[in-house]
Design an enzyme around this catalytic site. Sequence first.
Site, PDB file in Angstrom:
ATOM      1  N   SER A 164      -0.870   8.100  13.204  1.00 57.45           N
ATOM      2  CA  SER A 164      -1.316   9.760  12.908  1.00 57.45           C
ATOM      3  C   SER A 164      -0.153  10.313  12.521  1.00 57.45           C
ATOM      4  CB  SER A 164      -2.143  10.424  14.165  1.00 57.45           C
ATOM      5  OG  SER A 164      -2.515  11.634  13.749  1.00 57.45           O
ATOM      6  N   GLY A 165      -0.464  11.366  11.755  1.00 55.35           N
ATOM      7  CA  GLY A 165       0.769  12.506  11.470  1.00 55.35           C
ATOM      8  C   GLY A 165       0.620  12.878   9.995  1.00 55.35           C
ATOM      9  N   GLY A 166      -0.431  12.117   9.123  1.00 54.76           N
ATOM     10  CA  GLY A 166      -0.427  12.678   7.607  1.00 54.76           C
ATOM     11  C   GLY A 166       0.898  12.318   6.922  1.00 54.76           C
ATOM     12  N   HIS A 168      -8.790   9.655  18.793  1.00 57.04           N
ATOM     13  CA  HIS A 168      -8.029  10.655  18.358  1.00 57.04           C
ATOM     14  C   HIS A 168      -8.184  11.533  17.444  1.00 57.04           C
ATOM     15  CE1 HIS A 168      -4.716  12.003  15.554  1.00 57.04           C
ATOM     16  NE2 HIS A 168      -3.970  12.453  16.542  1.00 57.04           N
ATOM     17  N   ASN A 169      -8.895  10.777  16.121  1.00 59.60           N
ATOM     18  CA  ASN A 169      -9.364  11.299  15.008  1.00 59.60           C
ATOM     19  C   ASN A 169     -10.702  12.154  15.674  1.00 59.60           C
ATOM     20  OD1 ASN A 169      -7.560  10.235  13.678  1.00 59.60           O
ATOM     21  ND2 ASN A 169      -8.842   9.543  11.889  1.00 59.60           N
ATOM     22  N   VAL A 220      -3.510   0.484   3.241  1.00 61.95           N
ATOM     23  CA  VAL A 220      -4.372   0.866   2.435  1.00 61.95           C
ATOM     24  C   VAL A 220      -5.631   1.140   2.951  1.00 61.95           C
ATOM     25  CG1 VAL A 220      -3.529  -1.249   0.862  1.00 61.95           C
ATOM     26  CG2 VAL A 220      -5.338  -1.762   2.175  1.00 61.95           C
ATOM     27  N   GLN A 221      -6.626   1.561   1.991  1.00 65.82           N
ATOM     28  CA  GLN A 221      -8.049   2.099   2.300  1.00 65.82           C
ATOM     29  C   GLN A 221      -8.508   1.260   3.266  1.00 65.82           C
ATOM     30  OE1 GLN A 221     -10.560   2.943  -0.939  1.00 65.82           O
ATOM     31  NE2 GLN A 221      -8.995   4.307  -1.794  1.00 65.82           N
ATOM     32  N   GLY A 227       0.825  -1.259   0.174  1.00 62.57           N
ATOM     33  CA  GLY A 227       0.007  -0.011  -0.060  1.00 62.57           C
ATOM     34  C   GLY A 227       1.070   1.131   0.005  1.00 62.57           C
ATOM     35  N   ALA A 246       0.391   4.451  -1.296  1.00 65.26           N
ATOM     36  CA  ALA A 246      -0.235   5.802  -1.474  1.00 65.26           C
ATOM     37  C   ALA A 246       0.883   6.524  -0.592  1.00 65.26           C
ATOM     38  CB  ALA A 246      -1.496   5.894  -1.385  1.00 65.26           C
ATOM     39  N   VAL A 247       0.180   8.043  -0.049  1.00 72.57           N
ATOM     40  CA  VAL A 247       0.704   8.899   0.511  1.00 72.57           C
ATOM     41  C   VAL A 247       1.438   8.422   1.984  1.00 72.57           C
ATOM     42  CG1 VAL A 247       0.032  11.061  -0.479  1.00 72.57           C
ATOM     43  CG2 VAL A 247      -1.173  10.028   1.476  1.00 72.57           C
ATOM     44  N   GLU A 255      -9.791  15.340  16.805  1.00 70.92           N
ATOM     45  CA  GLU A 255      -9.381  16.194  15.975  1.00 70.92           C
ATOM     46  C   GLU A 255     -10.459  16.942  15.263  1.00 70.92           C
ATOM     47  OE1 GLU A 255      -6.649  13.905  13.181  1.00 70.92           O
ATOM     48  OE2 GLU A 255      -7.947  14.222  11.460  1.00 70.92           O
ATOM     49  N   ARG A 286      -0.781  -2.659  -5.112  1.00 73.47           N
ATOM     50  CA  ARG A 286      -1.532  -3.404  -6.123  1.00 73.47           C
ATOM     51  C   ARG A 286      -1.157  -3.008  -7.326  1.00 73.47           C
ATOM     52  NH1 ARG A 286      -7.964  -2.250  -6.149  1.00 73.47           N
ATOM     53  NH2 ARG A 286      -7.171  -0.018  -6.242  1.00 73.47           N
ATOM     54  N   LYS A 299      -7.011   5.314  18.122  1.00 75.03           N
ATOM     55  CA  LYS A 299      -6.749   6.071  16.980  1.00 75.03           C
ATOM     56  C   LYS A 299      -8.039   6.718  16.552  1.00 75.03           C
ATOM     57  CE  LYS A 299      -5.105   8.434  13.729  1.00 75.03           C
ATOM     58  NZ  LYS A 299      -5.378   7.833  12.253  1.00 75.03           N
TER      59      LYS A 299
HETATM   60  N1  LIG Z   1      -3.771  10.289   4.131  1.00 74.17           N
HETATM   61  C1  LIG Z   1      -3.671  10.398   5.471  1.00 74.17           C
HETATM   62  O1  LIG Z   1      -3.451  11.691   6.298  1.00 74.17           O
HETATM   63  C2  LIG Z   1      -3.969   9.488   6.563  1.00 74.17           C
HETATM   64  C3  LIG Z   1      -4.230   8.152   6.272  1.00 74.17           C
HETATM   65  N2  LIG Z   1      -4.570   7.208   7.017  1.00 74.17           N
HETATM   66  C4  LIG Z   1      -4.905   5.742   6.871  1.00 74.17           C
HETATM   67  O2  LIG Z   1      -3.744   5.109   6.250  1.00 74.17           O
HETATM   68  C5  LIG Z   1      -4.218   4.370   5.190  1.00 74.17           C
HETATM   69  C6  LIG Z   1      -3.608   4.821   3.772  1.00 74.17           C
HETATM   70  O3  LIG Z   1      -3.919   5.903   3.520  1.00 74.17           O
HETATM   71  P1  LIG Z   1      -3.433   6.836   2.058  1.00 74.17           P
HETATM   72  O4  LIG Z   1      -1.888   6.562   2.060  1.00 74.17           O
HETATM   73  O5  LIG Z   1      -3.953   8.339   2.408  1.00 74.17           O
HETATM   74  O6  LIG Z   1      -4.129   6.081   1.009  1.00 74.17           O
HETATM   75  P2  LIG Z   1      -5.519   5.670   0.436  1.00 74.17           P
HETATM   76  O7  LIG Z   1      -6.640   5.714   1.620  1.00 74.17           O
HETATM   77  O8  LIG Z   1      -6.123   6.713  -0.425  1.00 74.17           O
HETATM   78  O9  LIG Z   1      -5.343   4.256  -0.228  1.00 74.17           O
HETATM   79  C7  LIG Z   1      -4.754   3.906  -1.415  1.00 74.17           C
HETATM   80  C8  LIG Z   1      -4.118   2.807  -1.179  1.00 74.17           C
HETATM   81  O10 LIG Z   1      -4.943   1.721  -0.942  1.00 74.17           O
HETATM   82  C9  LIG Z   1      -4.529   0.886  -2.065  1.00 74.17           C
HETATM   83  N3  LIG Z   1      -5.837  -0.080  -2.321  1.00 74.17           N
HETATM   84  C10 LIG Z   1      -7.113   0.498  -2.395  1.00 74.17           C
HETATM   85  N4  LIG Z   1      -8.050  -0.515  -2.703  1.00 74.17           N
HETATM   86  C11 LIG Z   1      -7.500  -1.677  -2.866  1.00 74.17           C
HETATM   87  C12 LIG Z   1      -7.713  -2.863  -2.890  1.00 74.17           C
HETATM   88  N5  LIG Z   1      -8.993  -3.508  -3.149  1.00 74.17           N
HETATM   89  N6  LIG Z   1      -6.499  -3.874  -2.911  1.00 74.17           N
HETATM   90  C13 LIG Z   1      -5.286  -3.660  -2.920  1.00 74.17           C
HETATM   91  N7  LIG Z   1      -4.923  -2.352  -2.633  1.00 74.17           N
HETATM   92  C14 LIG Z   1      -5.971  -1.346  -2.578  1.00 74.17           C
HETATM   93  C15 LIG Z   1      -4.209   1.508  -3.314  1.00 74.17           C
HETATM   94  O11 LIG Z   1      -3.657   0.847  -4.367  1.00 74.17           O
HETATM   95  P3  LIG Z   1      -3.678   1.423  -5.837  1.00 74.17           P
HETATM   96  O12 LIG Z   1      -2.474   2.158  -5.914  1.00 74.17           O
HETATM   97  O13 LIG Z   1      -3.508   0.026  -6.464  1.00 74.17           O
HETATM   98  O14 LIG Z   1      -4.908   1.854  -5.956  1.00 74.17           O
HETATM   99  C16 LIG Z   1      -3.185   2.567  -2.473  1.00 74.17           C
HETATM  100  O15 LIG Z   1      -2.190   1.796  -2.152  1.00 74.17           O
HETATM  101  C17 LIG Z   1      -6.081   4.370   5.128  1.00 74.17           C
HETATM  102  O16 LIG Z   1      -6.560   3.557   5.744  1.00 74.17           O
HETATM  103  C18 LIG Z   1      -5.949   5.842   5.610  1.00 74.17           C
HETATM  104  O17 LIG Z   1      -7.201   5.994   6.648  1.00 74.17           O
HETATM  105  C19 LIG Z   1      -4.051   7.248   8.435  1.00 74.17           C
HETATM  106  C20 LIG Z   1      -3.597   8.565   8.970  1.00 74.17           C
HETATM  107  C21 LIG Z   1      -3.216   9.691   8.012  1.00 74.17           C
HETATM  108  O1  LIG Z   2      -6.069   9.900  10.414  1.00 81.02           O
HETATM  109  C1  LIG Z   2      -6.051  11.099   9.749  1.00 81.02           C
HETATM  110  C2  LIG Z   2      -5.054  11.930  10.917  1.00 81.02           C
HETATM  111  O2  LIG Z   2      -4.842  11.242  11.894  1.00 81.02           O
HETATM  112  C3  LIG Z   2      -6.666  11.518   8.901  1.00 81.02           C
HETATM  113  O3  LIG Z   2      -6.051  12.841   8.525  1.00 81.02           O
HETATM  114  C4  LIG Z   2      -7.992  11.800   9.076  1.00 81.02           C
HETATM  115  O4  LIG Z   2      -8.476  10.448   8.829  1.00 81.02           O
HETATM  116  C5  LIG Z   2      -8.766  12.698   8.309  1.00 81.02           C
HETATM  117  O5  LIG Z   2     -10.101  12.248   8.464  1.00 81.02           O
HETATM  118  P1  LIG Z   2     -11.510  13.124   7.769  1.00 81.02           P
HETATM  119  O6  LIG Z   2     -10.995  12.818   6.249  1.00 81.02           O
HETATM  120  O7  LIG Z   2     -12.542  12.187   8.204  1.00 81.02           O
HETATM  121  O8  LIG Z   2     -11.386  14.392   8.256  1.00 81.02           O
END
Ligand SMILES: NC(=O)C1=CN([C@@H]2O[C@H](COP(=O)(O)OP(=O)(O)OC[C@H]3O[C@@H](n4cnc5c(N)ncnc54)[C@H](OP(=O)(O)O)[C@@H]3O)[C@@H](O)[C@H]2O)C=CC1
Ligand SMILES: O=C(CO)[C@H](O)[C@H](O)COP(=O)(O)O
Length: 478
Positions: free
Chosen positions: A128-130, A185-186, A74-75, A9, A11-12, A189, A33, A182
């Site tokens: 947490s921390g983005g 925490h949110n 991942v999501q 996973g 993403a960011v 937030e 993926r 967590k």
């Molecule tokens: N963004 C933030 O600030 C924060 C996010 N989080 C949590 O961390 C997790 C990751 O967040 P974030 O980085 O923002 O990414 P996203 O929540 O946008 O998730 C994207 C990732 O999930 C993968 N994915 C989605 N569906 C599937 C699937 N069916 N099978 C396999 N892989 C899949 C994507 O793969 P692909 O590239 O193939 O689409 C990609 O790697 C989430 O649970 C989020 O809630 C926690 C704290 C802060």
């Molecule tokens: O987990 C987080 C930080 O700790 C994310 O920033 C949080 O999920 C953002 O939530 P929302 O999109 O519901 O405002």
Amino acid sequence: MSQEIGVTGLAVMGANLARNLARHGCRVVVHNRTRARTDALLAAHGDEGEFVATGSVHEFVAALQRPRRVVVMVQAGAPTDAVVEELMAVLEAGDVLVDGGNARYTDTIRRTAACAEKGVHFVGAGISGGEEGALLGPSIMPGGSAEAYALVGPLLESIAAVVDGTPCCTHVDGDGAGHFVKMVHNGIEYADMQLIAEAYDLLRLRLGMSPAEIGEVFAGWNEGDLDSYLIEITAEVLRHVDADTGRPFVDVVLDQAEQKGTGRWTVQSALDLGVPVSGIAEAVFARALSGHAEQRAAARGVLPGPAAPPEPVGDRDGFVEAVRQALYASKVVAYAQGFDQIAAGAQAHGWNVDRAALATIWRGGCIIRARFLDRIRQAFTDDPGLTTLLVHPYFRDAVAQCQEGWRTVVVEAVRAGVPAPGFASALAYYDGLRAERLPAALVQGLRDLFGAHTYRRVDREGSFHTLWSEDRSERPVG
Ligand SMILES: NC(=O)C1=CN([C@@H]2O[C@H](COP(=O)(O)OP(=O)(O)OC[C@H]3O[C@@H](n4cnc5c(N)ncnc54)[C@H](OP(=O)(O)O)[C@@H]3O)[C@@H](O)[C@H]2O)C=CC1
Ligand SMILES: O=C(CO)[C@H](O)[C@H](O)COP(=O)(O)O
């Protein structure tokens, strides 16, 4: 322990966690993926440490030594289930699966049990921390068993933020406990951001200040008791100007706040636990109201506000200070409610949650990091069984000092017709807690009259029912 881990996973959050791990000397096996993300990570940051790019889940797992340590980023929801299922087909007894996403804690309890059937440790870890925190040091709340923590805890501690020499990572003992805290925490937030938004709105609408001027006010507040990441970034967002239009950025953003679910889950859980997290609930509902575009359009210009336009605020500096006081006091209430929910959740699920340890790791790395969390840490260290933060001498006195401004602001908001549900509900909660008697006695009387639901008395043990439709005599019940 060999410094090796797998991250799937990318993403960011996942990509930056992988980089953080690699920068700390860890060999990081990465997978996503969609292969393009893996390649992009290696192309942009492959020189930051030892990465091993893999294409399939089989290849990913095979590249790790046993016991394998795998972080899933991942999501939340169905995607996490899909990834866990795929991994579980290949992982073996003794391996550890860390879900670092924002999973619902009840899902984590279910996944932990399913993985345990195969002897795989499942750790639901709140992170947490983005984006920036994931790279430079997040706050990490791993749940699960002590055995699992022993396998992954030291590595997670090594990449967490550090405050006063202490890593912002602590084991939250119990299946689902990490994701529960967590989630709260949110929720906090959400409440914190709603209060900040109300402070901004009142300064703008009642003092006519520009976003940039309000940004300066927030920057000033960040030098004092309100010092926190959210206050700091509020100043930044308010001072930002839209490049296209030259207008304040905040004026070109649609005023409909979105949500992914953790705030709503917090309130749903609080309802089940019977914990009044009114600040978090108001924040969730305020976002929902903002998104009710149709109802807002129907009401705008139709529903009348105060009959006479509100008098201009005379003492500008005094009002700014009153808003600061309202923000601080309401914020303490929101955190107090969140910590109450954590205590109630721990009790309901039999988890061992140390609130002082949580306050300690929330001082850095996470979105709600704030100077006053050190005071909260101290309060729960002084008294681990503290009933509510509000009665700890430090917070009792700090909130008391804000009380006058807090009340002034709520009155001013109501008089001027400016919605301030966070400030008002926090004050109502405070007054509710300190009340000698509450009108709940009347509610009990009404319940007994229409439904024979019984009541307890102030002067005798037991439950009672009054024969309302007969001679109104009272009978003990049960
Ligand atoms: N963004 C933030 O600030 C924060 C996010 N989080 C949590 O961390 C997790 C990751 O967040 P974030 O980085 O923002 O990414 P996203 O929540 O946008 O998730 C994207 C990732 O999930 C993968 N994915 C989605 N569906 C599937 C699937 N069916 N099978 C396999 N892989 C899949 C994507 O793969 P692909 O590239 O193939 O689409 C990609 O790697 C989430 O649970 C989020 O809630 C926690 C704290 C802060
Ligand atoms: O987990 C987080 C930080 O700790 C994310 O920033 C949080 O999920 C953002 O939530 P929302 O999109 O519901 O405002």
